[in-house]
Motif scaffolding. Structure first.
Motif, PDB file in Angstrom:
ATOM      1  N   CYS A 100       4.650  12.274   0.412  1.00 51.24           N
ATOM      2  CA  CYS A 100       3.399  12.094  -0.326  1.00 51.24           C
ATOM      3  C   CYS A 100       3.188  10.598  -0.549  1.00 51.24           C
ATOM      4  CB  CYS A 100       3.448  12.825  -1.662  1.00 51.24           C
ATOM      5  SG  CYS A 100       3.637  14.619  -1.487  1.00 51.24           S
ATOM      6  N   TYR A 101       1.943  10.150  -0.418  1.00 51.42           N
ATOM      7  CA  TYR A 101       1.600   8.732  -0.430  1.00 51.42           C
ATOM      8  C   TYR A 101       0.622   8.417  -1.557  1.00 51.42           C
ATOM      9  CZ  TYR A 101       3.315   8.956   4.380  1.00 51.42           C
ATOM     10  OH  TYR A 101       4.085   9.150   5.491  1.00 51.42           O
ATOM     11  N   ASP A 102       0.930   7.373  -2.297  1.00 51.92           N
ATOM     12  CA  ASP A 102       0.018   6.783  -3.284  1.00 51.92           C
ATOM     13  C   ASP A 102      -0.233   5.364  -2.774  1.00 51.92           C
ATOM     14  OD1 ASP A 102      -1.185   5.493  -5.411  1.00 51.92           O
ATOM     15  OD2 ASP A 102       0.456   5.841  -6.818  1.00 51.92           O
ATOM     16  N   PHE A 103      -1.239   5.201  -1.928  1.00 51.55           N
ATOM     17  CA  PHE A 103      -1.451   3.921  -1.257  1.00 51.55           C
ATOM     18  C   PHE A 103      -1.785   2.781  -2.219  1.00 51.55           C
ATOM     19  CE2 PHE A 103      -2.378   6.591   2.593  1.00 51.55           C
ATOM     20  CZ  PHE A 103      -1.299   6.147   3.336  1.00 51.55           C
ATOM     21  N   GLN A 104      -2.506   3.074  -3.292  1.00 55.65           N
ATOM     22  CA  GLN A 104      -2.891   2.016  -4.229  1.00 55.65           C
ATOM     23  C   GLN A 104      -1.831   1.740  -5.288  1.00 55.65           C
ATOM     24  OE1 GLN A 104      -5.222   4.686  -3.549  1.00 55.65           O
ATOM     25  NE2 GLN A 104      -5.858   3.369  -1.879  1.00 55.65           N
ATOM     26  N   GLY A 105      -0.863   2.648  -5.428  1.00 55.82           N
ATOM     27  CA  GLY A 105       0.159   2.487  -6.454  1.00 55.82           C
ATOM     28  C   GLY A 105      -0.374   2.744  -7.846  1.00 55.82           C
ATOM     29  N   ASP A 106      -1.433   3.561  -7.924  1.00 52.73           N
ATOM     30  CA  ASP A 106      -2.089   3.825  -9.217  1.00 52.73           C
ATOM     31  C   ASP A 106      -1.694   5.162  -9.835  1.00 52.73           C
ATOM     32  OD1 ASP A 106      -3.394   5.616  -7.555  1.00 52.73           O
ATOM     33  OD2 ASP A 106      -5.398   4.753  -7.856  1.00 52.73           O
ATOM     34  N   GLY A 107      -0.720   5.850  -9.234  1.00 55.08           N
ATOM     35  CA  GLY A 107      -0.270   7.132  -9.768  1.00 55.08           C
ATOM     36  C   GLY A 107      -1.024   8.328  -9.215  1.00 55.08           C
ATOM     37  N   TRP A 137       6.620   6.469   9.307  1.00 58.71           N
ATOM     38  CA  TRP A 137       6.438   7.129   8.006  1.00 58.71           C
ATOM     39  C   TRP A 137       5.778   6.242   6.960  1.00 58.71           C
ATOM     40  CZ3 TRP A 137       8.297   5.350   3.414  1.00 58.71           C
ATOM     41  CH2 TRP A 137       9.230   4.307   3.486  1.00 58.71           C
ATOM     42  N   ASP A 138       5.932   4.923   7.036  1.00 58.34           N
ATOM     43  CA  ASP A 138       5.488   4.047   5.937  1.00 58.34           C
ATOM     44  C   ASP A 138       4.020   3.652   6.002  1.00 58.34           C
ATOM     45  OD1 ASP A 138       5.471   2.163   7.990  1.00 58.34           O
ATOM     46  OD2 ASP A 138       7.222   1.083   7.221  1.00 58.34           O
ATOM     47  N   TYR A 139       3.347   3.930   7.137  1.00 60.40           N
ATOM     48  CA  TYR A 139       1.913   3.665   7.283  1.00 60.40           C
ATOM     49  C   TYR A 139       1.551   2.195   7.055  1.00 60.40           C
ATOM     50  CZ  TYR A 139      -0.199   8.245   8.054  1.00 60.40           C
ATOM     51  OH  TYR A 139      -0.614   9.430   8.603  1.00 60.40           O
ATOM     52  N   LYS A 150       3.272   3.584  -3.013  1.00 58.34           N
ATOM     53  CA  LYS A 150       4.447   4.328  -3.474  1.00 58.34           C
ATOM     54  C   LYS A 150       4.544   5.592  -2.634  1.00 58.34           C
ATOM     55  CE  LYS A 150       4.644   2.813  -8.282  1.00 58.34           C
ATOM     56  NZ  LYS A 150       3.639   1.778  -8.314  1.00 58.34           N
ATOM     57  N   TYR A 151       5.771   6.036  -2.425  1.00 62.92           N
ATOM     58  CA  TYR A 151       6.025   7.213  -1.610  1.00 62.92           C
ATOM     59  C   TYR A 151       6.931   8.167  -2.381  1.00 62.92           C
ATOM     60  CZ  TYR A 151       4.987   3.633   1.925  1.00 62.92           C
ATOM     61  OH  TYR A 151       4.423   2.615   2.655  1.00 62.92           O
ATOM     62  N   LEU A 152       6.711   9.452  -2.171  1.00 64.75           N
ATOM     63  CA  LEU A 152       7.638  10.471  -2.669  1.00 64.75           C
ATOM     64  C   LEU A 152       8.115  11.267  -1.471  1.00 64.75           C
ATOM     65  CD1 LEU A 152       5.882  11.743  -5.910  1.00 64.75           C
ATOM     66  CD2 LEU A 152       7.806  10.159  -5.719  1.00 64.75           C
ATOM     67  N   PHE A 153       9.416  11.483  -1.415  1.00 62.41           N
ATOM     68  CA  PHE A 153      10.050  12.166  -0.293  1.00 62.41           C
ATOM     69  C   PHE A 153      10.537  13.530  -0.764  1.00 62.41           C
ATOM     70  CE2 PHE A 153      10.939   7.560  -0.114  1.00 62.41           C
ATOM     71  CZ  PHE A 153      10.141   7.249   0.982  1.00 62.41           C
ATOM     72  N   PHE A 154      10.052  14.585  -0.116  1.00 61.85           N
ATOM     73  CA  PHE A 154      10.411  15.943  -0.514  1.00 61.85           C
ATOM     74  C   PHE A 154      11.134  16.667   0.610  1.00 61.85           C
ATOM     75  CE2 PHE A 154       6.910  15.139  -3.489  1.00 61.85           C
ATOM     76  CZ  PHE A 154       7.504  15.545  -4.683  1.00 61.85           C
ATOM     77  N   LYS A 155      12.341  17.136   0.302  1.00 58.28           N
ATOM     78  CA  LYS A 155      13.089  18.006   1.193  1.00 58.28           C
ATOM     79  C   LYS A 155      12.705  19.439   0.856  1.00 58.28           C
ATOM     80  CE  LYS A 155      17.118  17.468   2.749  1.00 58.28           C
ATOM     81  NZ  LYS A 155      16.738  17.212   4.138  1.00 58.28           N
TER      82      LYS A 155
END
Length: 161
Positions: A100-107, A137-139, A150-155
């Protein structure tokens, strides 16, 4: 049991097309990831409450099915059906896992991808909206990327409850 190979096969088949069995959205990333998870055997539940569970049925769907920010919260908290656990680095992800990606880092999370290959230890991902096949993966090459991303990694858990 989560069939990672089936989820990845679906992601590779439909990365640059739209399956006519599902609605298509202008911002289609999370809808596509949901289809991949479903192809991997993830069970739907929660219908008809759009704010609960993860589902598509009867011409409507849960927010977690189609909205990146909602999927982020669903994956982070689901205790039933499709569940996942957050890990701290992309190297920990396997094929069929979700970023999951939060490109702006705003939550506010605004993009979702699925891991479809690895380049060494680093995941490569498929996505919709701006269709991508085995992209880094980092775009960092994306117009949407910012240094605040910010990124969240989910298994995805292999067993469904």
């Amino acid at each position: 049991m989560y069939n990672r190979e089936a989820a990845v096969a679906y992601a590779n088949q439909w990365w640059n097309g739209r399956n006519p069995d599902f609605p298509s959205f202008d911002v289609d990333c999370t809808n596509f990831i949901s289809q991949c998870l479903l192809a991997g055997g993830a069970p739907m539940y929660g219908y008809p409450n759009r704010e609960r569970g993860w589902w598509m049925q009867g011409g409507t769907w849960s927010f977690s099915w189609s909205v990146a920010h909602s999927m982020r919260w669903f994956l982070g908290g689901s205790k039933k059906g499709l569940t996942a656990r957050q890990v701290s680095s992309p190297e920990e992800l396997d094929l069929g896992d979700i970023i999951c990606y939060d490109f702006q880092g705003d939550g506010r999370y605004d993009h979702t991808t699925i891991v479809t290959a690895k380049d060494g230890q680093m995941p490569l991902v498929n996505a919709h909206t701006y269709d991508a096949y085995q992209r880094s993966w980092d775009y960092k090459d994306s117009y949407a990327y910012s240094p605040n991303a910010k990124y969240l990694f989910f298994k995805v858990n292999d067993r469904f409850s």
